[in-house]
Write a protein that holds these residues in place. Structure first.
Motif, PDB file in Angstrom:
ATOM      1  N   VAL A  30       0.859  -1.183   0.000  1.00  0.00           N
ATOM      2  CA  VAL A  30       0.000   0.000   0.000  1.00  0.00           C
ATOM      3  C   VAL A  30       0.894   1.231   0.000  1.00  0.00           C
ATOM      4  CG1 VAL A  30      -1.844   1.224   1.210  1.00  0.00           C
ATOM      5  CG2 VAL A  30      -1.706  -1.273   1.358  1.00  0.00           C
ATOM      6  N   TYR A  31       0.645   2.144  -0.948  1.00  0.00           N
ATOM      7  CA  TYR A  31       1.482   3.336  -1.069  1.00  0.00           C
ATOM      8  C   TYR A  31       0.665   4.598  -0.807  1.00  0.00           C
ATOM      9  CZ  TYR A  31       4.771   0.099  -3.185  1.00  0.00           C
ATOM     10  OH  TYR A  31       5.619  -0.950  -3.396  1.00  0.00           O
ATOM     11  N   PHE A  32       1.203   5.478   0.029  1.00  0.00           N
ATOM     12  CA  PHE A  32       0.595   6.768   0.362  1.00  0.00           C
ATOM     13  C   PHE A  32       1.536   7.890  -0.054  1.00  0.00           C
ATOM     14  CE2 PHE A  32      -2.182   4.487   3.238  1.00  0.00           C
ATOM     15  CZ  PHE A  32      -3.288   5.311   3.387  1.00  0.00           C
ATOM     16  N   TYR A  33       0.925   9.034  -0.312  1.00  0.00           N
ATOM     17  CA  TYR A  33       1.708  10.257  -0.528  1.00  0.00           C
ATOM     18  C   TYR A  33       1.242  11.293   0.492  1.00  0.00           C
ATOM     19  CZ  TYR A  33       2.480  14.927  -2.384  1.00  0.00           C
ATOM     20  OH  TYR A  33       2.808  16.248  -2.506  1.00  0.00           O
ATOM     21  N   ASN A  34       2.179  12.065   1.018  1.00  0.00           N
ATOM     22  CA  ASN A  34       1.878  13.220   1.857  1.00  0.00           C
ATOM     23  C   ASN A  34       1.093  12.844   3.118  1.00  0.00           C
ATOM     24  OD1 ASN A  34       1.902  15.917   2.530  1.00  0.00           O
ATOM     25  ND2 ASN A  34       0.018  16.395   1.400  1.00  0.00           N
ATOM     26  N   PRO A  35       1.723  12.169   4.074  1.00  0.00           N
ATOM     27  CA  PRO A  35       1.024  11.734   5.288  1.00  0.00           C
ATOM     28  C   PRO A  35       0.873  12.847   6.326  1.00  0.00           C
ATOM     29  CG  PRO A  35       3.300  11.018   5.381  1.00  0.00           C
ATOM     30  CD  PRO A  35       3.134  11.729   4.063  1.00  0.00           C
ATOM     31  N   ASN A  36       0.041  13.842   6.040  1.00  0.00           N
ATOM     32  CA  ASN A  36      -0.180  14.933   6.996  1.00  0.00           C
ATOM     33  C   ASN A  36      -1.666  15.234   7.134  1.00  0.00           C
ATOM     34  OD1 ASN A  36      -0.698  16.089   4.559  1.00  0.00           O
ATOM     35  ND2 ASN A  36       0.608  17.877   4.837  1.00  0.00           N
ATOM     36  N   HIS A  37      -2.452  14.171   7.206  1.00  0.00           N
ATOM     37  CA  HIS A  37      -3.897  14.242   7.200  1.00  0.00           C
ATOM     38  C   HIS A  37      -4.388  13.431   8.395  1.00  0.00           C
ATOM     39  CE1 HIS A  37      -7.987  13.328   5.828  1.00  0.00           C
ATOM     40  NE2 HIS A  37      -7.865  14.281   4.930  1.00  0.00           N
ATOM     41  N   ILE A  38      -5.481  13.851   9.020  1.00  0.00           N
ATOM     42  CA  ILE A  38      -5.986  13.157  10.200  1.00  0.00           C
ATOM     43  C   ILE A  38      -6.239  11.672   9.921  1.00  0.00           C
ATOM     44  CG2 ILE A  38      -8.366  13.819   9.657  1.00  0.00           C
ATOM     45  CD1 ILE A  38      -6.879  13.281  13.142  1.00  0.00           C
ATOM     46  N   TYR A  39      -6.549  11.315   8.671  1.00  0.00           N
ATOM     47  CA  TYR A  39      -6.805   9.916   8.338  1.00  0.00           C
ATOM     48  C   TYR A  39      -5.514   9.129   8.111  1.00  0.00           C
ATOM     49  CZ  TYR A  39     -11.891  10.255   7.960  1.00  0.00           C
ATOM     50  OH  TYR A  39     -13.230  10.385   8.247  1.00  0.00           O
ATOM     51  N   PHE A  40      -4.397   9.847   7.912  1.00  0.00           N
ATOM     52  CA  PHE A  40      -3.111   9.176   7.718  1.00  0.00           C
ATOM     53  C   PHE A  40      -1.987  10.187   7.940  1.00  0.00           C
ATOM     54  CE2 PHE A  40       0.377   7.557   4.969  1.00  0.00           C
ATOM     55  CZ  PHE A  40       0.585   6.369   5.652  1.00  0.00           C
TER      56      PHE A  40
END
Length: 621
Positions: A30-40
């Motif tokens: 699983v790949y995420f970008y920009n982890p600065n969100h309440i959900y991630f």
């Protein structure tokens, strides 16, 4: 990198269960970008946090799938999407070129928005099209991940997220120096459900939850008071209609919806004018300002009550004919006093004002509380969903004793019925087992080689089911009923069954009928789906060239595919009046060559891996 591992059951289709079993050792990337969100987001210690961590944890608990969650830079993520790589990708906008490579699922924030109403530029959850079963499982999981679960996750993750986000904020650093504790003024009259209330000697409610988040971010404890003469830092329940408020440092969290309540016997109303000549009551935890008092001057008689309980008592005693107040606040008070049969809602008059936090002195404290307060729609809509449900903080002891007496009576009756049912089931199982043994004995008398054959088919089938990681119920039933696969042959003539040479076409067609006859017998015995399927379909072939229905591939029930291989292996090994038996090695070779033709390739793989156990079963039984 985060990897979850644990196996639980989930109600999936057979195809999805089969895919899960084949991929139990696979790690889903699983790949995420920009982890600065309440959900991630990324915590201060470098670990990942957020609602999506709980979401993937739940999928792991339900399916046993393992997820490796990795943060990617923007350019790396774009290249990955361009090349159709990665199993699951987050923060991906929908574009035509990507839709050829990925399935798109609305994120948890958008899950209740119709898909065609979500902008393609939004962040989406995308699943590689090479993994259709994974797509189906994740899609089901987003629906299964309920609002209450998102709510609990948000409440757990929000303080950590904002503490991480604001760790270098100048206001936070200054406020930590300024305050050793933050004094919060609570309503002096008591509970204002569902915003502030006492439960088990602890302050609870929507407003208290938000203040606890502020306390966590600052690392400064809260101190509560009900004395408005003391100097306080935050007012937990404030409003612009109060005589003493600081509306320029005010954060609203609830819009008041005015409703009119009355005794059951009173009439319903359509407008406030209908109550001008009546005695009416208002609930206000504080003195009201002059503007509000002008609005209520139309009433001939009105009484202001300090809290909901006092107002409801006044209504019941006849001090007032109608009670004006916020629908949720008053109705929750009615429910907690168990007055639903005595007091009704007589009308709705719409919104008038708001409730919120008042911060009288400190601009920096006000600004920080405003930042932490859930203003974004995807947060506020979930967190405020708590305000839609009643909060029961008082016990109706009379009702409790009545329910307890009823429950005890029901339990005693159920215990008696369960005992009778258990004895009946035990008797039924004995009868069923006797019938199964009777059919097996009938087959054995018809053909002296059959007795050992059907015992071995039971053992082969149970072995295969165990290695395929089937459920314990499936393993037990196939291990008991596989012996009945040819039970229908008791209706086929001995001249056909014991013919030493090849059957004619007419005789072969007659022989095929044994599966239909067998199913009828099984259905009459009510042995269940597994027994019925393995009897009817065990002569079907993986390539669709079997009988009696011409099913192919996974359309053939798993129990029938298992018994098909078990039956053929034993038949190859047996010496009959019309043939010599093959060696184990020869039988294994024949079955291996029929993989993907006669037999399910995955079952053949299991057979090849455990073929020595098959040989031992044949020799010892």
């Amino acid at each position: 990198m985060i990897i979850f591992t644990q196996i639980f059951s989930l109600n999936l289709t057979d195809k999805e269960k089969y895919w899960l079993d084949k991929n139990k050792s696979k790690v889903i990337n699983v790949y995420f970008y920009n982890p600065n969100h309440i959900y991630f987001f990324q915590k201060e210690n470098g670990k990942l946090g957020g609602v999506y961590l709980d979401f993937f944890k739940k999928i792991t608990d339900k399916t046993g799938l393992k997820f490796n969650i990795t943060v990617k830079q923007r350019e790396d993520l774009r290249n990955l999407l361009k090349n159709g790589e990665g199993d699951i990708v987050f923060n991906s906008s929908r574009v035509e070129s990507r839709e050829k490579l990925y399935y798109y699922i609305p994120t948890l924030e958008d899950k209740f928005t119709p898909k065609n109403e979500i902008p393609v530029s939004n962040s989406w959850l995308s699943v590689n099209k090479n993994l259709p079963e994974l797509y189906s499982i994740v899609k089901k999981s987003t629906i299964d991940f309920s609002n209450s679960e998102i709510l609990e996750s948000l409440k757990k993750e929000r303080p950590i997220f904002y503490k991480t986000l604001l760790k270098k904020d100048k206001r936070v650093l200054e406020l930590r120096k300024k305050y050793s504790s933050i004094k919060v003024l609570l309503p002096p009259s008591g509970d204002v459900l569902p915003f502030v209330y006492k439960y088990k000697n602890k302050n609870e409610g929507y407003a208290i939850d938000r203040l606890n988040e502020l306390s966590f971010v600052l690392g400064v404890p809260l101190v509560y008071t009900k004395n408005s003469n003391e100097k306080y830092d935050i007012k937990a329940v404030d409003s612009s209609i109060f005589a003493e408020t600081n509306s320029d440092k005010y954060i609203p969290y609830y819009k008041i919806g005015v409703a009119v309540f009355s005794r059951i016997s009173e009439n319903f109303i359509d407008s406030s004018e209908e109550t001008y000549s009546k005695s009416v009551g208002f609930v206000s935890i504080e003195n009201l300002n002059s503007d509000f008092l002008k609005n209520i001057s139309h009433f001939e008689k009105y009484i202001k009550y300090k809290d909901s309980d006092a107002a409801l008592n006044g209504l019941l005693k006849g001090e007032i004919d109608y009670l004006y107040g916020d629908f949720k606040i008053i109705y929750m008070a009615i429910e907690n006093k168990y007055l639903e049969k005595d007091i009704k809602v007589s009308g709705f008059l719409g919104g008038y004002a708001t409730l919120g936090f008042g911060v009288p002195h400190d601009v920096e404290l006000f600004e920080l509380l405003d930042i932490i307060f859930p203003n974004k729609l995807f947060e506020s809509s979930i967190l405020q969903s708590e305000l839609k449900f009643s909060k029961k903080i008082n016990i109706n002891y009379e009702y409790f004793l009545f329910v307890a007496a009823v429950l005890i009576t029901i339990i005693l009756i159920l215990a008696y019925l369960l005992k009778k049912m258990f004895l009946a089931q035990l008797k039924g199982k004995r009868i069923t087992k006797a019938l199964v043994h009777s059919f097996e004995a009938a087959n054995e008398l018809n053909d002296e080689d059959t007795g050992h054959h059907i015992l071995r088919v039971n053992l082969y089938s149970k072995l295969l089911a165990q290695q395929l990681k089937c459920s314990s119920k499936f393993i037990n039933e196939i291990g008991e009923y596989a012996s009945l696969h040819d039970v229908g042959k008791i209706g086929i003539s001995d001249t056909i069954l014991k013919k030493p040479g090849k059957l004619t076409e007419e005789e072969f067609q007659k022989m095929k009928e044994h599966v239909i006859l067998g199913k009828k017998l099984i259905d009459k015995m009510e042995l269940g789906t597994i027994a019925s399927n393995l009897v009817l379909y065990h002569h079907e072939r993986w390539d669709g060239k079997g009988y009696c229905s011409g099913l192919k591939s996974t359309d053939i029930p798993l129990e029938a595919r298992i018994v098909a291989l078990a039956d053929v292996y034993d038949a190859l090994r047996q010496t009959r009046v019309y043939k010599e038996g093959f060696s184990h090695e020869k039988a294994v070779d024949i079955i291996q060559k029929e993989s993907g033709k006669h037999f399910d390739p995955d079952i053949v793989k299991i057979f090849l891996e455990f073929n020595k156990e098959f040989e031992n079963i044949f020799r010892n039984n």
